[in-house]
Design an enzyme around this catalytic site. Structure first.
Site, PDB file in Angstrom:
ATOM      1  CG  HIS A  65      -1.819   1.177   1.320  1.00 18.62           C
ATOM      2  ND1 HIS A  65      -3.093   1.171   0.807  1.00 18.62           N
ATOM      3  CD2 HIS A  65      -1.629   2.409   1.856  1.00 18.62           C
ATOM      4  CE1 HIS A  65      -3.652   2.343   1.016  1.00 18.62           C
ATOM      5  NE2 HIS A  65      -2.791   3.121   1.660  1.00 18.62           N
ATOM      6  CD  GLU A  66       1.604   3.596   3.633  1.00 18.55           C
ATOM      7  OE1 GLU A  66       1.872   4.670   3.045  1.00 18.55           O
ATOM      8  OE2 GLU A  66       0.536   3.422   4.252  1.00 18.55           O
ATOM      9  CG  HIS A  77       0.316   6.191  -0.773  1.00 15.86           C
ATOM     10  ND1 HIS A  77      -0.760   6.697  -1.463  1.00 15.86           N
ATOM     11  CD2 HIS A  77      -0.199   5.553   0.323  1.00 15.86           C
ATOM     12  CE1 HIS A  77      -1.883   6.377  -0.828  1.00 15.86           C
ATOM     13  NE2 HIS A  77      -1.568   5.687   0.260  1.00 15.86           N
TER      14      HIS A  77
END
Length: 444
Positions: free
Chosen positions: A22-23, A26
């Site tokens: 997920h990170e 980003h």
């Protein structure tokens, strides 16, 4: 490994993997957009490990593995030198900011597809959705032993797990539900479950038992009670083939046959399959008191259903299968969220880290395919939850940026601050409810 330590370990592995992806979503898009990333952290709290990369980003693994974050250069948080302002997140066009924020949930969605592809490649063992016994509302609907469920409503059913999910959804919706089955004779029939009947008590967490459907479990012994009639005769792993010469095909047949054949000073001949051999054993059932009154018992417990259905595809065929399964799971998760919002489904369906840890440990014990399936569901859930329009979540930020696109200027600081407080309260409430449900499940 004990259940506690196993649950903790698989929770760390699961959340660590999903949060990292997920990170990274980003991070990767932020770097492509020219934003300076100050810190990439998996976990919160005190750093357990950290390293400064060549790109100037500090990579951190922190003590609390229940999330993570990517900290970007932003003039709203720190004083930014004039020569670095072009690398600040807040200076980027709104389209790029939307892409950076949406990249985290998108990474989890892509990971879900990849995990399901791997699951189909490995092959997920499951059980066929066959009925062993029907009682209550299922018997009224005409279900018969040996019926194989082919579809619930418009949803095609391949396994016992899929049947459970579909029936649980039907139990929540409380509408007459057609169930297409293949009978023992090979024909197809449609049974209508009248789930809209007033006063009907249904447990959405246990759809089979509350609907009166008992799966067709194999007559395999999992455990023999010490001091029981079967102690010293039957063994775990024995498959019961016949009682007094009468064939036994499913575990559900065993109890009524015992009541019909057993009697005082009347031993039974139990034919079992053991280590590939057939063994005939004399056993004298004992009459014991149960919740339903006195009954003859052997003192054995059933093994889990047979893994007689395998979901497996080749590398190419697994791609459309993974995409189709992702779409089906997305409808299930979003449908359940909507039902909880509208009050159709119980808020008991919200789970916290304790339940996630226990399910992770249970899935890992069932084999790699089941664990991959669990990770896929968790990754997709993380994607959808982060897209909810709640301030401090990715969905809340996306809402702000969409408003900015419409009005042509950023949302005001007062609105942002108010949203942060509202988001914190909502998130704290959700986490509190999740922990409460976890504790209730521990006691059940």
């Amino acid at each position: 490994m004990s259940e506690f330590f196993g649950s903790v370990w698989w929770l760390i592995v699961s959340l660590g993997l999903l949060v990292t992806f997920h990170e990274f979503g980003h991070y990767w898009v932020a770097r492509r957009c020219g934003v300076r990333v100050l810190r990439f952290s998996v976990g919160f709290g005190r750093p357990l490990w950290k390293r400064l990369g060549r790109d100037g980003t500090e990579y951190v693994v922190a003590a609390l593995p229940l999330g993570g974050y990517v900290k970007m250069l932003d003039e709203r948080e720190v004083e930014v030198p004039p020569d670095q302002r072009g690398e600040a997140f807040n200076r980027k066009p709104v389209g790029q900011r939307i892409a950076i924020v949406a990249a985290g949930p998108l990474a989890n969605l892509l990971l879900c597809v990849a995990l399901l592809w791997a699951m189909f490649l490995v092959g997920k063992p499951d059980s066929l959705p066959e009925v062993g016994r029907a009682e209550g509302i299922a018997a009224e609907a005409g279900f018969q032993p040996g019926d194989r469920i082919l579809a619930v409503g418009e949803r095609q059913i391949r396994t016992l797990t899929e049947a459970g999910i579909a029936l649980a959804t039907a139990a929540i919706d409380r509408e007459p539900t057609p169930v297409r089955v293949r009978t023992v004779g090979g024909g197809e029939r449609v049974r209508i479950l009248p789930l809209d009947r007033p006063g009907l008590a249904l447990d959405e967490e246990r759809p089979f038992s509350s609907l009166g459907l008992v799966p067709a479990w194999p007559p395999v012994v999992a455990e023999v009670a010490p001091g029981s009639a079967a102690d010293g005769r039957l063994r775990p792993g024995d498959r019961i083939l016949a009682l007094n010469g009468l064939p036994v095909h499913t575990w559900d047949q065993l109890a009524p046959m015992l009541q019909a054949l057993a009697g005082a000073d009347r031993p039974l001949t139990v034919l079992v399959e053991r280590d590939g051999r057939r063994v005939s054993l004399p056993v004298s059932p004992r009459r014991v008191e149960t919740e339903r009154g006195p009954a003859w018992q052997l003192g054995v417990l059933a093994a889990a259903p047979e893994a007689n259905a395998l979901l497996r595809h080749g590398p190419l065929a697994a791609i459309p299968a993974a995409l189709s399964e992702t779409w089906r799971m997305t409808r299930d998760v979003t449908g359940m969220l909507w039902r909880m919002v509208t009050g159709q489904a119980s808020l008991k369906n919200i789970s916290g880290p304790i339940t996630i840890a226990r399910v992770a440990n249970g899935s890992a014990s069932l084999g790699p395919a089941w664990f991959l399936n669990f990770l896929a569901i968790l990754s997709l859930s993380l994607c959808i939850m982060n897209l909810l329009p709640i301030p401090i979540l990715d969905g809340g930020h996306l809402l702000y940026y969409l408003i900015e696109l419409v009005k042509g200027s950023p949302v005001g600081e007062r609105v942002l601050m108010a949203g942060q407080y509202i988001g914190l309260v909502l998130l704290a409430g959700l986490m509190g409810l999740a922990f409460y449900n976890d504790i209730l499940r521990l006691g059940s």
